[in-house]
Design a protein around this motif. Structure first.
Motif, mmCIF file in Angstrom:
data_model
loop_
_atom_site.group_PDB
_atom_site.id
_atom_site.type_symbol
_atom_site.label_atom_id
_atom_site.label_comp_id
_atom_site.label_asym_id
_atom_site.label_seq_id
_atom_site.Cartn_x
_atom_site.Cartn_y
_atom_site.Cartn_z
ATOM 1 N N VAL A 54 0.854 -1.188 0.000
ATOM 2 C CA VAL A 54 0.000 0.000 0.000
ATOM 3 C C VAL A 54 0.889 1.237 0.000
ATOM 4 C CG1 VAL A 54 -1.660 1.360 1.338
ATOM 5 C CG2 VAL A 54 -1.945 -1.113 1.143
ATOM 6 N N LEU A 55 0.759 2.045 -1.055
ATOM 7 C CA LEU A 55 1.535 3.280 -1.197
ATOM 8 C C LEU A 55 0.548 4.437 -1.296
ATOM 9 C CD1 LEU A 55 4.159 2.009 -3.816
ATOM 10 C CD2 LEU A 55 4.489 2.261 -1.343
ATOM 11 N N GLU A 56 0.409 5.184 -0.227
ATOM 12 C CA GLU A 56 -0.572 6.267 -0.189
ATOM 13 C C GLU A 56 -0.112 7.490 -0.963
ATOM 14 O OE1 GLU A 56 -3.694 6.714 1.004
ATOM 15 O OE2 GLU A 56 -3.759 4.560 1.318
ATOM 16 N N PHE A 57 1.197 7.713 -1.049
ATOM 17 C CA PHE A 57 1.704 8.876 -1.778
ATOM 18 C C PHE A 57 1.729 8.542 -3.261
ATOM 19 C CE2 PHE A 57 4.443 10.714 1.940
ATOM 20 C CZ PHE A 57 3.287 10.845 2.698
ATOM 21 N N GLU A 58 1.070 9.369 -4.060
ATOM 22 C CA GLU A 58 0.937 9.089 -5.484
ATOM 23 C C GLU A 58 2.292 8.927 -6.167
ATOM 24 O OE1 GLU A 58 -1.492 8.365 -7.460
ATOM 25 O OE2 GLU A 58 -3.107 8.574 -6.014
ATOM 26 N N TYR A 59 3.240 9.799 -5.845
ATOM 27 C CA TYR A 59 4.512 9.737 -6.549
ATOM 28 C C TYR A 59 5.218 8.412 -6.300
ATOM 29 C CZ TYR A 59 7.596 10.559 -2.503
ATOM 30 O OH TYR A 59 8.301 10.435 -1.334
ATOM 31 N N MET A 60 5.015 7.802 -5.133
ATOM 32 C CA MET A 60 5.597 6.487 -4.865
ATOM 33 C C MET A 60 4.924 5.412 -5.713
ATOM 34 S SD MET A 60 6.494 6.237 -0.826
ATOM 35 C CE MET A 60 7.641 7.382 -0.059
ATOM 36 N N ARG A 61 3.613 5.543 -5.913
ATOM 37 C CA ARG A 61 2.927 4.592 -6.788
ATOM 38 C C ARG A 61 3.463 4.699 -8.211
ATOM 39 N NH1 ARG A 61 -2.008 5.281 -3.533
ATOM 40 N NH2 ARG A 61 -2.965 6.784 -4.936
ATOM 41 N N TRP A 62 3.749 5.925 -8.640
ATOM 42 C CA TRP A 62 4.275 6.107 -9.991
ATOM 43 C C TRP A 62 5.662 5.471 -10.126
ATOM 44 C CZ3 TRP A 62 3.008 12.053 -9.941
ATOM 45 C CH2 TRP A 62 1.613 12.219 -9.951
ATOM 46 N N ILE A 63 6.523 5.670 -9.124
ATOM 47 C CA ILE A 63 7.845 5.042 -9.151
ATOM 48 C C ILE A 63 7.710 3.526 -9.167
ATOM 49 C CG2 ILE A 63 9.995 4.697 -7.868
ATOM 50 C CD1 ILE A 63 9.697 7.567 -6.814
ATOM 51 N N SER A 64 6.855 3.014 -8.299
ATOM 52 C CA SER A 64 6.646 1.568 -8.241
ATOM 53 C C SER A 64 6.173 1.029 -9.581
ATOM 54 C CB SER A 64 5.636 1.234 -7.141
ATOM 55 O OG SER A 64 5.356 -0.148 -7.109
ATOM 56 N N GLY A 65 5.262 1.751 -10.229
ATOM 57 C CA GLY A 65 4.767 1.321 -11.530
ATOM 58 C C GLY A 65 5.878 1.253 -12.565
ATOM 59 N N LEU A 66 6.728 2.264 -12.600
ATOM 60 C CA LEU A 66 7.863 2.268 -13.529
ATOM 61 C C LEU A 66 8.772 1.071 -13.294
ATOM 62 C CD1 LEU A 66 9.192 5.955 -13.722
ATOM 63 C CD2 LEU A 66 8.533 4.525 -15.663
ATOM 64 N N VAL A 67 9.055 0.785 -12.037
ATOM 65 C CA VAL A 67 9.972 -0.300 -11.699
ATOM 66 C C VAL A 67 9.353 -1.652 -12.039
ATOM 67 C CG1 VAL A 67 11.187 -1.446 -9.799
ATOM 68 C CG2 VAL A 67 11.147 1.063 -9.944
ATOM 69 N N ARG A 68 8.099 -1.856 -11.690
ATOM 70 C CA ARG A 68 7.443 -3.140 -11.962
ATOM 71 C C ARG A 68 7.228 -3.363 -13.458
ATOM 72 N NH1 ARG A 68 2.781 -2.771 -10.550
ATOM 73 N NH2 ARG A 68 2.661 -0.752 -9.452
ATOM 74 N N ALA A 69 7.117 -2.278 -14.223
ATOM 75 C CA ALA A 69 7.007 -2.415 -15.676
ATOM 76 C C ALA A 69 8.338 -2.809 -16.304
ATOM 77 C CB ALA A 69 6.506 -1.105 -16.287
ATOM 78 N N GLN A 70 9.432 -2.527 -15.606
ATOM 79 C CA GLN A 70 10.765 -2.799 -16.156
ATOM 80 C C GLN A 70 11.250 -4.208 -15.829
ATOM 81 O OE1 GLN A 70 11.598 -0.447 -18.070
ATOM 82 N NE2 GLN A 70 13.662 -0.985 -18.718
ATOM 83 N N TRP A 71 10.890 -4.713 -14.648
ATOM 84 C CA TRP A 71 11.378 -6.015 -14.205
ATOM 85 C C TRP A 71 10.228 -6.806 -13.595
ATOM 86 C CZ3 TRP A 71 14.386 -1.679 -12.279
ATOM 87 C CH2 TRP A 71 15.602 -1.480 -12.982
ATOM 88 N N ASP A 72 10.226 -8.116 -13.803
ATOM 89 C CA ASP A 72 9.191 -8.929 -13.168
ATOM 90 C C ASP A 72 9.632 -9.334 -11.769
ATOM 91 O OD1 ASP A 72 10.699 -11.364 -13.187
ATOM 92 O OD2 ASP A 72 10.002 -11.821 -15.209
ATOM 93 N N SER A 73 8.726 -9.954 -11.042
ATOM 94 C CA SER A 73 8.936 -10.210 -9.610
ATOM 95 C C SER A 73 10.065 -11.199 -9.330
ATOM 96 C CB SER A 73 7.640 -10.728 -8.977
ATOM 97 O OG SER A 73 7.260 -11.957 -9.569
ATOM 98 N N THR A 74 10.507 -11.952 -10.349
ATOM 99 C CA THR A 74 11.586 -12.915 -10.133
ATOM 100 C C THR A 74 12.964 -12.268 -10.227
ATOM 101 O OG1 THR A 74 11.715 -13.522 -12.478
ATOM 102 C CG2 THR A 74 10.141 -14.736 -11.105
ATOM 103 N N PHE A 75 13.015 -11.009 -10.667
ATOM 104 C CA PHE A 75 14.308 -10.353 -10.859
ATOM 105 C C PHE A 75 14.959 -10.065 -9.510
ATOM 106 C CE2 PHE A 75 16.929 -6.516 -11.630
ATOM 107 C CZ PHE A 75 17.778 -7.046 -12.600
ATOM 108 N N PRO A 76 16.234 -10.421 -9.338
ATOM 109 C CA PRO A 76 16.922 -10.168 -8.052
ATOM 110 C C PRO A 76 17.380 -8.714 -7.960
ATOM 111 C CG PRO A 76 18.414 -11.267 -9.562
ATOM 112 C CD PRO A 76 17.082 -11.183 -10.271
ATOM 113 N N LEU A 77 16.444 -7.828 -7.764
ATOM 114 C CA LEU A 77 16.669 -6.383 -7.829
ATOM 115 C C LEU A 77 17.683 -5.924 -6.781
ATOM 116 C CD1 LEU A 77 15.535 -3.738 -9.189
ATOM 117 C CD2 LEU A 77 14.012 -3.583 -7.200
ATOM 118 N N ARG A 78 18.659 -5.156 -7.252
ATOM 119 C CA ARG A 78 19.621 -4.515 -6.355
ATOM 120 C C ARG A 78 19.318 -3.017 -6.383
ATOM 121 N NH1 ARG A 78 25.037 -6.008 -9.183
ATOM 122 N NH2 ARG A 78 23.726 -5.289 -10.894
#
Length: 272
Positions: A54-78
Motif C-alpha cells: 500500500v503506497l498512499e503517496f501518489e509519486y511512490m505509486r508512480w515510481i513503483s509502476g515504472l519499476v514493476r514495468a521494467q522487471w518482473d517479480s523474479t528479478f533479483p533487484l539490487r
C-alpha cells in the motif's frame, strides 16, 4: 518531548527529537493500519502496518509502476534508495521482488533508529539502512553494483543542489548496471523550471528517459511532484503501465524520450 514506547496494543502517536529537528508519528485517520511520519512538520512517509504494497503517496505509486514495468517479480533487484524516511518504497519492493537486496541512505541517524523501532522493516541483507549523505555514499559504491537508484532527498521542500548536477548523475550511471534505471522525485513550482533542468541534465547522461506526472502538473497548473527517470535502455513504454497510471486516484501520464526532450529543449544542464 520524549519517546513513547509501543504498548501491547501497538504504536502510540508522539513527537520525537531527531538529528535534523523533530519527527511526529501520527495515526492515519482514514486507515486502521496506517501511520504517517511527519519530519519538521512536513509529511514524509506513510506506512500500512499490514500491507507493505500500500503506497498512499501518489509519486511512490508512480515510481513503483515504472519499476514493476521494467522487471518482473523474479528479478533479483539490487536497489539503492537515496533518502529514506520510513523506507516505505523499499519495504514495498521487498514484497514485490522477494529476491531484492536494498540499501537505504538516510542522513538522519536518529530517524533511522526510530523507523526501525516502529515498523516491520526487513532486516539485512534484504534491507540495510546506511546513515550518510547521499552523494558521498554514492561516490563510494562500485561500478555496475545496482540495478535501480531512487533519489527522494529533500531538505524541506528542496532537493540539495549537489544531487541535481550532471557530475552527480555521471556517478549514478557509473554505479548502475547495464539496463539499470535512475529515478528521481522532483518537486517543482508551476513554472516547471527545475523539472525541465532536471530532465535536461538526466537526458544529457542517459539516452532513454521518461517522465510521470499528473496532467495538471505537466501543464504548469500547480506545485507538485514529477518523476523523471533515465536509463541506457528504453523505459516507461509498457501499455500496461500507461493503463495503470491512468487508473490511479490521481491519474498520471507517462512521457517517453522524445516528449521528455521536447519538454526540456531550452533548459540548461545543471553543473557542479
Amino acid at each position: 518531548m520524549g519517546r513513547k514506547r509501543e504498548s501491547a496494543g501497538g504504536l502510540k502517536p508522539g513527537l520525537f527529537e531527531i538529528d535534523s529537528g523533530t519527527c511526529e508519528l501520527v495515526r492515519d485517520t482514514f486507515s486502521a493500519d496506517g501511520w504517517v511520519v511527519n519530519v519538521n512538520d512536513v509529511p514524509s512517509s506513510h506506512i500500512d502496518m499490514n500491507d507493505p504494497t500500500v503506497l498512499e503517496f501518489e509519486y511512490m505509486r508512480w515510481i513503483s509502476g515504472l519499476v514493476r514495468a521494467q522487471w518482473d517479480s523474479t528479478f533479483p533487484l539490487r536497489a539503492l534508495h537515496l533518502g529514506g524516511g520510513a523506507c516505505t518504497l523499499a519495504r514495498s519492493f521487498t514484497a514485490e521482488f522477494p529476491g531484492a537486496r536494498q540499501v537505504v541512505v538516510e542522513l538522519d541517524g536518529k530517524l533511522s533508529e526510530l523507523v526501525r523501532e516502529w515498523f516491520d522493516l526487513p532486516r539485512a541483507p534484504l534491507l540495510r539502512i546506511r546513515v550518510g549523505e547521499a552523494r558521498a555514499v554514492t561516490e563510494t559504491l562500485n561500478e555496475n553494483s545496482r540495478d535501480l537508484i531512487v533519489r527522494d532527498v529533500f531538505a524541506g521542500a528542496v532537493t540539495p543542489a549537489p544531487l541535481l548536477t550532471a557530475e552527480f548523475t555521471e556517478q549514478v550511471r557509473r554505479v548502475l548496471s547495464p539496463g539499470g534505471m535512475y529515478v528521481v522525485n522532483c518537486g517543482d513550482r508551476r513554472d516547471l523550471s527545475l523539472a525541465k533542468q532536471e530532465a535536461s541534465t538526466i537526458g544529457s547522461i542517459f539516452p532513454h528517459t521518461a517522465i510521470v506526472a499528473d496532467p495538471a502538473m505537466l501543464k504548469g497548473r500547480r506545485y507538485g511532484n514529477i518523476i523523471i527517470a533515465g536509463s541506457d535502455v528504453p523505459i516507461g513504454d509498457s501499455p500496461a503501465l500507461a493503463r495503470e497510471l491512468l487508473g490511479g486516484a490521481v491519474p498520471a501520464h507517462v512521457w517517453l524520450t522524445e516528449e521528455v526532450q521536447s519538454f526540456a529543449r531550452d533548459a540548461r544542464v545543471l553543473k557542479d
